[in-house]
Motif scaffolding. Structure first.
Motif, short mmCIF file in Angstrom:
data_model
loop_
_atom_site.label_atom_id
_atom_site.label_comp_id
_atom_site.label_asym_id
_atom_site.label_seq_id
_atom_site.Cartn_x
_atom_site.Cartn_y
_atom_site.Cartn_z
N GLU A 114 33.81 49.33 48.55
CA GLU A 114 34.30 48.88 47.23
C GLU A 114 33.68 47.55 46.84
O GLU A 114 33.33 47.35 45.69
CB GLU A 114 35.83 48.79 47.22
CG GLU A 114 36.51 50.14 47.22
CD GLU A 114 36.09 51.03 46.05
OE1 GLU A 114 36.04 50.55 44.90
OE2 GLU A 114 35.80 52.22 46.29
N LYS A 115 33.53 46.65 47.80
CA LYS A 115 32.90 45.35 47.52
C LYS A 115 31.44 45.53 47.11
O LYS A 115 30.97 44.90 46.17
CB LYS A 115 33.01 44.43 48.73
CG LYS A 115 32.42 43.06 48.48
CD LYS A 115 33.00 42.04 49.41
CE LYS A 115 32.38 40.67 49.21
NZ LYS A 115 32.61 40.04 47.97
N VAL A 116 30.74 46.41 47.81
CA VAL A 116 29.34 46.69 47.48
C VAL A 116 29.25 47.30 46.08
O VAL A 116 28.36 46.96 45.29
CB VAL A 116 28.70 47.60 48.54
CG1 VAL A 116 27.34 48.09 48.10
CG2 VAL A 116 28.59 46.88 49.86
N LYS A 117 30.17 48.21 45.75
CA LYS A 117 30.18 48.81 44.42
C LYS A 117 30.45 47.75 43.35
O LYS A 117 29.83 47.77 42.28
CB LYS A 117 31.24 49.91 44.33
CG LYS A 117 30.81 51.21 44.97
CD LYS A 117 31.91 52.25 44.99
CE LYS A 117 32.54 52.52 43.66
NZ LYS A 117 33.59 53.54 43.69
N GLU A 118 31.34 46.81 43.63
CA GLU A 118 31.62 45.72 42.69
C GLU A 118 30.37 44.86 42.48
O GLU A 118 30.04 44.49 41.36
CB GLU A 118 32.77 44.86 43.18
CG GLU A 118 34.12 45.51 43.07
CD GLU A 118 35.24 44.67 43.67
OE1 GLU A 118 35.09 43.43 43.71
OE2 GLU A 118 36.24 45.25 44.10
N ASN A 119 29.69 44.54 43.58
CA ASN A 119 28.46 43.76 43.48
C ASN A 119 27.40 44.50 42.66
O ASN A 119 26.72 43.90 41.82
CB ASN A 119 27.90 43.43 44.87
CG ASN A 119 28.76 42.45 45.61
OD1 ASN A 119 29.58 41.75 45.04
ND2 ASN A 119 28.58 42.40 46.92
N PHE A 120 27.26 45.79 42.90
CA PHE A 120 26.31 46.59 42.14
C PHE A 120 26.69 46.61 40.66
O PHE A 120 25.84 46.48 39.78
CB PHE A 120 26.25 48.02 42.69
CG PHE A 120 25.26 48.88 41.98
CD1 PHE A 120 23.91 48.76 42.24
CD2 PHE A 120 25.68 49.81 41.03
CE1 PHE A 120 22.98 49.55 41.57
CE2 PHE A 120 24.76 50.60 40.35
CZ PHE A 120 23.41 50.47 40.63
N SER A 121 27.99 46.72 40.39
CA SER A 121 28.47 46.72 39.01
C SER A 121 28.16 45.40 38.33
O SER A 121 27.77 45.37 37.15
CB SER A 121 29.98 46.99 39.00
OG SER A 121 30.46 47.02 37.68
N GLU A 122 28.31 44.29 39.05
CA GLU A 122 27.97 42.97 38.49
C GLU A 122 26.48 42.89 38.17
O GLU A 122 26.08 42.37 37.13
CB GLU A 122 28.36 41.87 39.47
CG GLU A 122 29.86 41.67 39.59
CD GLU A 122 30.24 40.67 40.67
OE1 GLU A 122 29.37 39.89 41.12
OE2 GLU A 122 31.41 40.69 41.07
N LEU A 123 25.64 43.39 39.08
CA LEU A 123 24.20 43.40 38.83
C LEU A 123 23.86 44.25 37.61
O LEU A 123 23.01 43.89 36.79
CB LEU A 123 23.45 43.92 40.05
CG LEU A 123 23.42 43.01 41.27
CD1 LEU A 123 22.79 43.73 42.45
CD2 LEU A 123 22.66 41.73 40.96
N LEU A 124 24.53 45.38 37.48
CA LEU A 124 24.30 46.25 36.34
C LEU A 124 24.73 45.56 35.04
O LEU A 124 24.07 45.70 34.01
CB LEU A 124 25.05 47.57 36.53
CG LEU A 124 24.64 48.74 35.66
CD1 LEU A 124 23.14 49.00 35.69
CD2 LEU A 124 25.40 49.99 36.08
N SER A 125 25.79 44.79 35.09
CA SER A 125 26.24 44.03 33.92
C SER A 125 25.20 42.99 33.50
O SER A 125 24.90 42.83 32.31
CB SER A 125 27.58 43.33 34.19
OG SER A 125 28.60 44.27 34.36
#
Length: 119
Positions: free
Chosen positions: A16-27
């Motif tokens: 979940e933390k990795v997905k959040e980090n990926f989501s931030e990068l995508l933002s």
């Protein structure tokens, strides 16, 4: 592409933390695209594919197969600008011709998952 490996390899809270980090990068990516390419759609080079479109298509147009194979999804509503672009790319005849069949790609990704875990 490298950000996919931890998503595959990790489970639970770590994933979940990795997905959040990926989501931030995508933002950040979406913000940059909105700032630098305000008027261009569906492709950034007008109605024809440009280099950026091809790069995004090669890495993102198979997200459904990746999600199905790995069992991890991203929030399309949160990143609607990115996914709108990806869906427009998927509808392009040239991209449709070059994408592998969905079921074969899912099988290939699943086949490679144990190899990724062992690295």
């Amino acid at each position: 592409m490298p950000s996919r490996y931890p998503i595959i390899a990790l489970k639970g809270k770590e994933q979940e933390k990795v997905k959040e980090n990926f989501s931030e990068l995508l933002s950040v990516y979406e913000e940059g695209i909105a700032r630098d390419f305000q008027q261009r759609s569906p492709f950034f080079n007008g109605e024809t594919l440009g280099f950026l479109d091809i790069m995004v298509a090669s890495n993102s147009c198979n997200y459904r197969a990746f999600s199905e194979a790995v069992g991890v999804t991203l929030d399309q509503e949160k990143h609607s600008a990115f996914f709108t672009w990806v869906h427009a790319l998927q509808d392009c005849h040239l991209i449709k011709e070059t994408l592998p069949p969905h079921d074969k790609l899912v099988a290939k990704i699943r086949e490679r998952i144990p190899k990724l875990d062992s690295k």
